[in-house]
Enzyme design. Structure first.
Site, PDB file in Angstrom:
ATOM      1  N   CYS A 279     -67.992  42.215  33.284  1.00  0.00           N
ATOM      2  CA  CYS A 279     -68.673  43.504  33.108  1.00  0.00           C
ATOM      3  C   CYS A 279     -68.277  44.153  31.785  1.00  0.00           C
ATOM      4  O   CYS A 279     -67.166  44.677  31.657  1.00  0.00           O
ATOM      5  CB  CYS A 279     -68.326  44.404  34.293  1.00  0.00           C
ATOM      6  SG  CYS A 279     -68.936  46.079  34.142  1.00  0.00           S
TER       7      CYS A 279
ATOM      8  N   CYS B 109     -67.623  47.889  31.897  1.00  0.00           N
ATOM      9  CA  CYS B 109     -66.342  48.220  32.523  1.00  0.00           C
ATOM     10  C   CYS B 109     -65.180  47.957  31.570  1.00  0.00           C
ATOM     11  O   CYS B 109     -64.263  48.762  31.446  1.00  0.00           O
ATOM     12  CB  CYS B 109     -66.111  47.379  33.770  1.00  0.00           C
ATOM     13  SG  CYS B 109     -67.489  47.362  34.908  1.00  0.00           S
ATOM     14  N   ASP B 110     -65.193  46.805  30.912  1.00  0.00           N
ATOM     15  CA  ASP B 110     -63.982  46.334  30.237  1.00  0.00           C
ATOM     16  C   ASP B 110     -64.090  46.209  28.723  1.00  0.00           C
ATOM     17  O   ASP B 110     -63.081  45.927  28.065  1.00  0.00           O
ATOM     18  CB  ASP B 110     -63.587  44.961  30.827  1.00  0.00           C
ATOM     19  CG  ASP B 110     -63.239  45.075  32.307  1.00  0.00           C
ATOM     20  OD1 ASP B 110     -62.740  46.142  32.712  1.00  0.00           O
ATOM     21  OD2 ASP B 110     -63.472  44.112  33.053  1.00  0.00           O
TER      22      ASP B 110
END
Ligand SMILES: Cc1cc2nc3c(=O)[nH]c(=O)nc-3n(C[C@H](O)[C@H](O)[C@H](O)COP(=O)(O)OP(=O)(O)OC[C@H]3O[C@@H](n4cnc5c(N)ncnc54)[C@H](O)[C@@H]3O)c2cc1C
Length: 310
Positions: A133, A136-137
């Site tokens: 993701c 997300c990261d």
């Protein structure tokens, strides 16, 4: 066993949020946590984009906190997978570990699973440089070397997003041409930070001893040559599979197997069955959106039950 007012399937952010709302509305929900209790965030380390935590919070700690909050208001939990459901008549029937349960409403929050490459070191380094993701990261790899695996639209989206953060982004794809739409391919091709390694696959990820990603071995399928690339973040973007096998034939699914809901709601094709989180969301796939739709599902279940009594 008495019929439950609300049964929730799944214990990710969507399931726990639904449980907190349903329990506080005095609906005494029963939750099947599933064998992967806590859901996808149990697989990661620091979560920095879930509101309420200035310095971020470790995924498993966040999920344990949600579990305690859901329990505090009286959610009953069973740590089993639901094996089958029958939504053809109400009360609905669910089977788990040989036992039968009945429910007036069901909230499905079984999530989705990212497809993985199948390398041994991949799971070990998940949340330690391996990710599924970018939203997300990506931030953890500012000005670092990033590799994306995949050739579809979502791989291009991830690569374009990551190109705004990383020093460079190598895209590894097993074929000689991409599957992505022409417009996405063009956007990626024009981006000076994105470089393509076609006809290639990831052979190995280093370094499990260091406990983080430091390099990736890429094999050219045409020449057989293996090249080691210094990489800090490896994003696997080869698709997701929604956990909906259980509901095939019971509910309307989209062509990509996600659960079809009435737009702007969590209502499925069966009145009284609601779907929240990633299982019905192939677009955003975030903990905050999962929690948001979990809240919606509980409120909709509550209204559905109220209407039954009128
Ligand atoms: C490595 C990683 C890092 C991530 N980092 C972030 C991040 O930083 N920020 C962010 O917002 N999002 C992040 N995400 C995405 C986020 O985890 C998901 O969007 C979110 O967890 C979706 O929540 P959910 O409740 O829909 O389902 P999930 O978290 O997928 O949970 C599904 C639940 O359903 C259960 N289940 C499945 N089948 C059954 C069954 N038959 N019976 C009973 N239970 C069942 C499972 O056991 C599990 O408990 C990350 C995902 C991964 C994989």
């Amino acid at each position: 066993m008495p019929t439950r007012k609300v049964v929730i399937i799944g214990s990710g952010p969507a399931g726990y949020t639904a449980a907190i709302y349903a329990a506080r509305a005095n609906l005494a929900p029963l939750m099947f946590t599933g064998l992967q209790s806590g859901g996808q965030l149990m697989l990661t380390t620091l979560v920095e984009n879930y509101p309420g935590f200035v310095d971020g919070i470790d995924g498993p700690v966040l999920m344990e906190t949600m579990r305690k909050q859901a329990e505090r208001f009286g959610t009953d939990m069973i740590a089993e997978d639901v094996a089958s459901v029958d939504f053809s008549t109400r009360p609905f029937t669910l089977q788990a570990e040989g036992a039968t349960y009945q429910a007036d409403t069901v909230i499905i929050a079984t999530g989705a699973s990212a497809k993985m490459l199948g390398l041994a070191e991949e799971r070990e380094l998940m949340g330690r440089g391996v990710s599924t993701c970018a939203t997300c990261d990506g931030f953890f790899f500012k000005d670092q070397n990033i590799m994306v695996v995949g050739g579809g639209d979502s791989a291009m989206e991830e690569a374009l997003y990551l190109s705004r953060l990383g020093r460079k982004v190598d895209v590894v794809h097993r074929r000689d041409s991409l599957r992505a739409s022409k417009i996405m391919q063009e956007r990626a091709a024009k981006n000076p930070r994105i470089n393509f390694l076609l006809d290639s696959v990831v052979d190995a990820i280093g370094d499990t001893k260091a406990g983080k990603v430091t390099s990736v071995d890429v094999r050219n399928l045409k020449t057989g040559q293996v090249t080691t690339h210094l990489v800090d973040g490896l994003f696997i973007a080869i698709g997701h599979v929604p956990n909906t096998a259980l509901f095939r034939g019971q509910l309307e699914l989209l062509p990509n197997d996600y659960i079809k809901v009435v737009p702007g709601t969590t209502q499925t094709s069966v009145p009284g069955v609601f779907a929240a989180g990633d299982v019905a969301d192939h677009t955003f796939r975030q903990a905050a959106t999962a929690a948001g739709t979990g809240c919606m599902a509980a409120l909709e279940a509550e209204r559905f039950l109220e209407a039954l009594q009128r």
